[in-house]
Design a protein around this motif. Structure first.
Motif, PDB file in Angstrom:
ATOM      1  N   GLY A 195     -31.808  13.681  32.031  1.00 23.47           N
ATOM      2  CA  GLY A 195     -30.854  13.404  30.955  1.00 23.47           C
ATOM      3  C   GLY A 195     -29.434  13.251  31.456  1.00 23.47           C
ATOM      4  O   GLY A 195     -28.513  12.998  30.678  1.00 23.47           O
ATOM      5  N   LYS A 196     -29.238  13.380  32.790  1.00 20.61           N
ATOM      6  CA  LYS A 196     -27.904  13.261  33.360  1.00 20.61           C
ATOM      7  C   LYS A 196     -27.679  11.833  33.869  1.00 20.61           C
ATOM      8  O   LYS A 196     -28.608  11.114  34.186  1.00 20.61           O
ATOM      9  CB  LYS A 196     -27.729  14.254  34.508  1.00 20.61           C
ATOM     10  N   THR A 197     -26.405  11.434  33.956  1.00 22.66           N
ATOM     11  CA  THR A 197     -26.062  10.103  34.464  1.00 22.66           C
ATOM     12  C   THR A 197     -26.285  10.072  35.973  1.00 22.66           C
ATOM     13  O   THR A 197     -25.817  10.971  36.696  1.00 22.66           O
ATOM     14  CB  THR A 197     -24.608   9.745  34.134  1.00 22.66           C
ATOM     15  N   SER A 198     -27.019   9.059  36.432  1.00 19.80           N
ATOM     16  CA  SER A 198     -27.279   8.926  37.862  1.00 19.80           C
ATOM     17  C   SER A 198     -27.353   7.453  38.227  1.00 19.80           C
ATOM     18  O   SER A 198     -27.473   6.583  37.362  1.00 19.80           O
ATOM     19  CB  SER A 198     -28.602   9.623  38.232  1.00 19.80           C
ATOM     20  N   PHE A 199     -27.261   7.168  39.512  1.00 22.27           N
ATOM     21  CA  PHE A 199     -27.284   5.789  39.984  1.00 22.27           C
ATOM     22  C   PHE A 199     -28.721   5.280  40.066  1.00 22.27           C
ATOM     23  O   PHE A 199     -29.584   5.920  40.665  1.00 22.27           O
ATOM     24  CB  PHE A 199     -26.607   5.697  41.347  1.00 22.27           C
ATOM     25  N   HIS A 200     -28.979   4.110  39.510  1.00 26.15           N
ATOM     26  CA  HIS A 200     -30.294   3.475  39.529  1.00 26.15           C
ATOM     27  C   HIS A 200     -30.215   2.291  40.480  1.00 26.15           C
ATOM     28  O   HIS A 200     -29.472   1.327  40.223  1.00 26.15           O
ATOM     29  CB  HIS A 200     -30.681   3.024  38.116  1.00 26.15           C
ATOM     30  N   ASN A 201     -30.963   2.326  41.597  1.00 27.50           N
ATOM     31  CA  ASN A 201     -30.747   1.368  42.678  1.00 27.50           C
ATOM     32  C   ASN A 201     -31.548   0.069  42.554  1.00 27.50           C
ATOM     33  O   ASN A 201     -31.643  -0.706  43.505  1.00 27.50           O
ATOM     34  CB  ASN A 201     -31.047   2.016  44.032  1.00 27.50           C
ATOM     35  N   GLY A 202     -32.200  -0.182  41.397  1.00 24.44           N
ATOM     36  CA  GLY A 202     -32.972  -1.400  41.249  1.00 24.44           C
ATOM     37  C   GLY A 202     -33.215  -1.753  39.799  1.00 24.44           C
ATOM     38  O   GLY A 202     -32.544  -1.242  38.893  1.00 24.44           O
ATOM     39  N   LEU A 203     -34.208  -2.609  39.577  1.00 19.21           N
ATOM     40  CA  LEU A 203     -34.597  -3.016  38.232  1.00 19.21           C
ATOM     41  C   LEU A 203     -35.930  -2.374  37.877  1.00 19.21           C
ATOM     42  O   LEU A 203     -36.838  -2.313  38.714  1.00 19.21           O
ATOM     43  CB  LEU A 203     -34.751  -4.546  38.160  1.00 19.21           C
ATOM     44  N   ASP A 204     -36.086  -1.906  36.618  1.00 19.30           N
ATOM     45  CA  ASP A 204     -37.375  -1.441  36.103  1.00 19.30           C
ATOM     46  C   ASP A 204     -37.915  -2.518  35.179  1.00 19.30           C
ATOM     47  O   ASP A 204     -37.262  -2.891  34.182  1.00 19.30           O
ATOM     48  CB  ASP A 204     -37.215  -0.116  35.345  1.00 19.30           C
ATOM     49  N   ILE A 205     -39.115  -3.043  35.535  1.00 25.04           N
ATOM     50  CA  ILE A 205     -39.706  -4.136  34.757  1.00 25.04           C
ATOM     51  C   ILE A 205     -41.060  -3.674  34.237  1.00 25.04           C
ATOM     52  O   ILE A 205     -42.012  -3.533  35.016  1.00 25.04           O
ATOM     53  CB  ILE A 205     -39.881  -5.398  35.620  1.00 25.04           C
ATOM     54  N   PRO A 206     -41.208  -3.372  32.938  1.00 27.96           N
ATOM     55  CA  PRO A 206     -42.488  -2.909  32.399  1.00 27.96           C
ATOM     56  C   PRO A 206     -43.560  -4.002  32.508  1.00 27.96           C
ATOM     57  O   PRO A 206     -43.266  -5.192  32.370  1.00 27.96           O
ATOM     58  CB  PRO A 206     -42.186  -2.601  30.937  1.00 27.96           C
ATOM     59  N   ALA A 207     -44.802  -3.568  32.752  1.00 32.08           N
ATOM     60  CA  ALA A 207     -45.952  -4.488  32.808  1.00 32.08           C
ATOM     61  C   ALA A 207     -47.224  -3.654  32.713  1.00 32.08           C
ATOM     62  O   ALA A 207     -47.237  -2.469  33.067  1.00 32.08           O
ATOM     63  CB  ALA A 207     -45.937  -5.299  34.096  1.00 32.08           C
ATOM     64  N   PRO A 208     -48.320  -4.256  32.242  1.00 34.68           N
ATOM     65  CA  PRO A 208     -49.577  -3.514  32.141  1.00 34.68           C
ATOM     66  C   PRO A 208     -50.081  -3.042  33.507  1.00 34.68           C
ATOM     67  O   PRO A 208     -49.816  -3.677  34.535  1.00 34.68           O
ATOM     68  CB  PRO A 208     -50.542  -4.532  31.518  1.00 34.68           C
ATOM     69  N   HIS A 209     -50.825  -1.960  33.476  1.00 35.79           N
ATOM     70  CA  HIS A 209     -51.432  -1.405  34.697  1.00 35.79           C
ATOM     71  C   HIS A 209     -52.325  -2.462  35.354  1.00 35.79           C
ATOM     72  O   HIS A 209     -53.144  -3.090  34.715  1.00 35.79           O
ATOM     73  CB  HIS A 209     -52.274  -0.165  34.333  1.00 35.79           C
ATOM     74  N   GLY A 210     -52.120  -2.676  36.642  1.00 36.40           N
ATOM     75  CA  GLY A 210     -52.947  -3.627  37.376  1.00 36.40           C
ATOM     76  C   GLY A 210     -52.365  -5.017  37.458  1.00 36.40           C
ATOM     77  O   GLY A 210     -52.938  -5.899  38.121  1.00 36.40           O
ATOM     78  N   THR A 211     -51.222  -5.285  36.784  1.00 35.83           N
ATOM     79  CA  THR A 211     -50.590  -6.605  36.848  1.00 35.83           C
ATOM     80  C   THR A 211     -50.226  -6.933  38.297  1.00 35.83           C
ATOM     81  O   THR A 211     -49.775  -6.069  39.046  1.00 35.83           O
ATOM     82  CB  THR A 211     -49.307  -6.626  35.985  1.00 35.83           C
ATOM     83  N   HIS A 212     -50.433  -8.194  38.696  1.00 30.56           N
ATOM     84  CA  HIS A 212     -50.121  -8.608  40.064  1.00 30.56           C
ATOM     85  C   HIS A 212     -48.625  -8.507  40.338  1.00 30.56           C
ATOM     86  O   HIS A 212     -47.787  -8.872  39.515  1.00 30.56           O
ATOM     87  CB  HIS A 212     -50.554 -10.058  40.293  1.00 30.56           C
ATOM     88  N   ILE A 213     -48.301  -8.054  41.549  1.00 30.38           N
ATOM     89  CA  ILE A 213     -46.927  -8.039  42.047  1.00 30.38           C
ATOM     90  C   ILE A 213     -46.876  -9.020  43.212  1.00 30.38           C
ATOM     91  O   ILE A 213     -47.702  -8.954  44.124  1.00 30.38           O
ATOM     92  CB  ILE A 213     -46.511  -6.632  42.523  1.00 30.38           C
ATOM     93  N   TYR A 214     -45.877  -9.939  43.168  1.00 31.80           N
ATOM     94  CA  TYR A 214     -45.792 -11.007  44.164  1.00 31.80           C
ATOM     95  C   TYR A 214     -44.620 -10.762  45.100  1.00 31.80           C
ATOM     96  O   TYR A 214     -43.601 -10.142  44.737  1.00 31.80           O
ATOM     97  CB  TYR A 214     -45.612 -12.368  43.481  1.00 31.80           C
ATOM     98  N   ALA A 215     -44.759 -11.267  46.333  1.00 29.65           N
ATOM     99  CA  ALA A 215     -43.653 -11.197  47.296  1.00 29.65           C
ATOM    100  C   ALA A 215     -42.499 -12.048  46.773  1.00 29.65           C
ATOM    101  O   ALA A 215     -42.673 -13.231  46.459  1.00 29.65           O
ATOM    102  CB  ALA A 215     -44.109 -11.678  48.657  1.00 29.65           C
ATOM    103  N   ALA A 216     -41.292 -11.457  46.698  1.00 32.65           N
ATOM    104  CA  ALA A 216     -40.121 -12.183  46.195  1.00 32.65           C
ATOM    105  C   ALA A 216     -39.650 -13.230  47.198  1.00 32.65           C
ATOM    106  O   ALA A 216     -38.941 -14.171  46.836  1.00 32.65           O
ATOM    107  CB  ALA A 216     -38.986 -11.210  45.886  1.00 32.65           C
TER     108      ALA A 216
END
Length: 423
Positions: A320-341
């Motif tokens: 619940g405290k303010t902290s630094f988030h070093n990336g993006l959170d992208i919701p997706a269903p379990h098992g969705t393919h992740i591709y090389a950027a």
């Protein structure tokens, strides 16, 4: 079946809501395949765990068998010592039996000798008694009358010789009786001593037999125990080896199915990306851009998706405290393919602290990308990948509140906002 359907329905519903701007029918089919593939990978993991467990058990049984050989060697040495002792006792028993047989033969002989001596002694006593009765009847005067009553000189000499012989034989007979009595006493004493010795030897024989019996029983028990232990362990080893072989066969079959399914999914995904690229007139949301480390990355989930948390400072969902988030959170269903950027070399494909299951790719020029909270991998360390290759699957491992991809960009060791490098 109902449980499986419900488990598949929930991620499908989420997929439908989050990508409503895209045609849903082909995407839903892909997510079903991904979920099924992920289930197979989970099943493969379970099989491998069982295989490793069975292999460990088989190894332990082999080690126990080897240890049992050492125990068997020591036990057999003890058995040899016992058998040597048994042989010594058996020799004592056989010697005792031989001496007893000798004693019995000697006793039998002496008993017969005693019977003959008693018979001889009784005859001698009877003869002496007869002579005593004769002397009593005749007396000295009778002997004189016997001599004077001779008819002639020849008869006189005969009668004189008879009286002389009779008197001499009486003395000899007494000596013979005494000698017979002495022999009889000697035989009786020998019999008494021999019988006593034989009885003592028989007791000793029984004691040796009693001493040998538990040793024989111990040797038999040792061999039975060794045989039972080895038979049990060999049966256990056969069971573990059979289970290991069966699991290995199942693993190979499942790995083949997964490989075939991944190839099919990749083919379908490539066709889908190509179709989306044509539909968007080459705008790049299919993740087809090339390059890496030069500011041109493709979306790691195939196309732009809504973000649940962006780069920068935010309220931590756990503290619940303010902290630094070093990336993006992208919701997706379990098992969705992740591709090389972008194209590059895989430098990590394993669990990484709070990131959970994580893949890191080095794109050169000081740029790396990180893909966190995965449910599984499709690459290994050292592998070269091209932009758009399937590298992992969405999950919720590590410090996570739900299925999503945490995507990080670093250039020369510094965190950067991924949005600046994405189309």
């Amino acid at each position: 079946m109902k449980k499986i359907c419900m488990r598949l329905f929930i991620p499908l519903l989420i997929a439908f809501i989050t990508i409503s701007s895209v045609s849903t029918t082909p995407d839903v089919e892909l997510k079903v395949e991904a979920a099924t593939l992920n289930q197979q990978k989970n099943q493969l993991g379970v099989l491998k765990d069982k295989y490793n467990d069975s292999a460990k058990k088989a190894k332990k049984v082999r080690e126990d068998l080897a240890k049992n050989k050492d125990v068997e060697k020591t036990t057999l040495q003890r058995k040899d010592e016992l058998e040597l002792e048994i042989r010594f006792l058996t020799e004592q028993i056989e010697n005792a039996k031989f001496l007893i047989a000798e004693y019995e033969a000697s006793i039998s002989e002496k008993q017969n000798e005693r019977v003959e001596l008693e018979k001889k002694r009784n005859q001698q006593i009877d003869t002496l008694g007869e002579m005593i009765r004769t002397s009593y009847m005749y007396g000295d005067e009778s002997y004189i009358d016997l001599i004077l009553g001779s008819k002639d000189i020849s008869d006189f000499l005969q009668r004189l010789d008879f009286i002389s012989y009779h008197m001499d034989y009486s003395g000899t007979l007494i000596e013979e009786i005494e000698a017979t009595a002495a022999s009889l006493d000697e035989v009786t004493a020998y019999l008494s001593t021999t019988l006593e010795a034989m009885d003592s030897l028989k007791l000793e024989l029984e004691a040796v037999k009693a001493e040998r019996e538990p040793i024989l029983a111990e040797v038999d028990a040792i061999m039975e125990e060794l045989k039972a232990d080895e038979e049990y362990m060999r049966n256990q080893l056969a069971i573990e080896e059979r289970d290991t072989a069966a699991l290995e066969k199942d693993i190979k079959a499942l790995e083949k199915q997964i490989a075939e399914k991944e190839a099919q999914l990749k083919k379908e995904e490539e066709a889908k990306k190509k179709a989306e690229g044509q539909k968007n007139n080459g705008k790049g949301d299919s993740g087809s851009k090339t390059g890496g480390g030069n500011g041109s990355l493709a979306w790691p989930l195939g196309s732009r998706k809504p973000q649940s948390s962006s780069y920068g400072y935010r309220k931590d969902p756990f503290t619940g405290k303010t902290s630094f988030h070093n990336g993006l959170d992208i919701p997706a269903p379990h098992g969705t393919h992740i591709y090389a950027a972008a194209s590059g070399t895989v430098t990590r494909a394993s669990r990484y602290d709070t990131y959970g299951e994580c893949v890191i790719i080095d794109h050169g020029g000081g740029m790396i990308t990180l893909y966190a909270h995965c449910s599984g991998y499709n690459v290994k360390v050292g592998q070269k990948v091209n932009q758009g290759d399937v590298i992992a699957y969405v999950g919720s491992t590590g410090r996570s509140t739900g299925n999503h991809l945490h995507f990080v960009v670093r250039i020369n060791g510094q965190y950067k906002d991924p949005n600046h490098y994405l189309p």
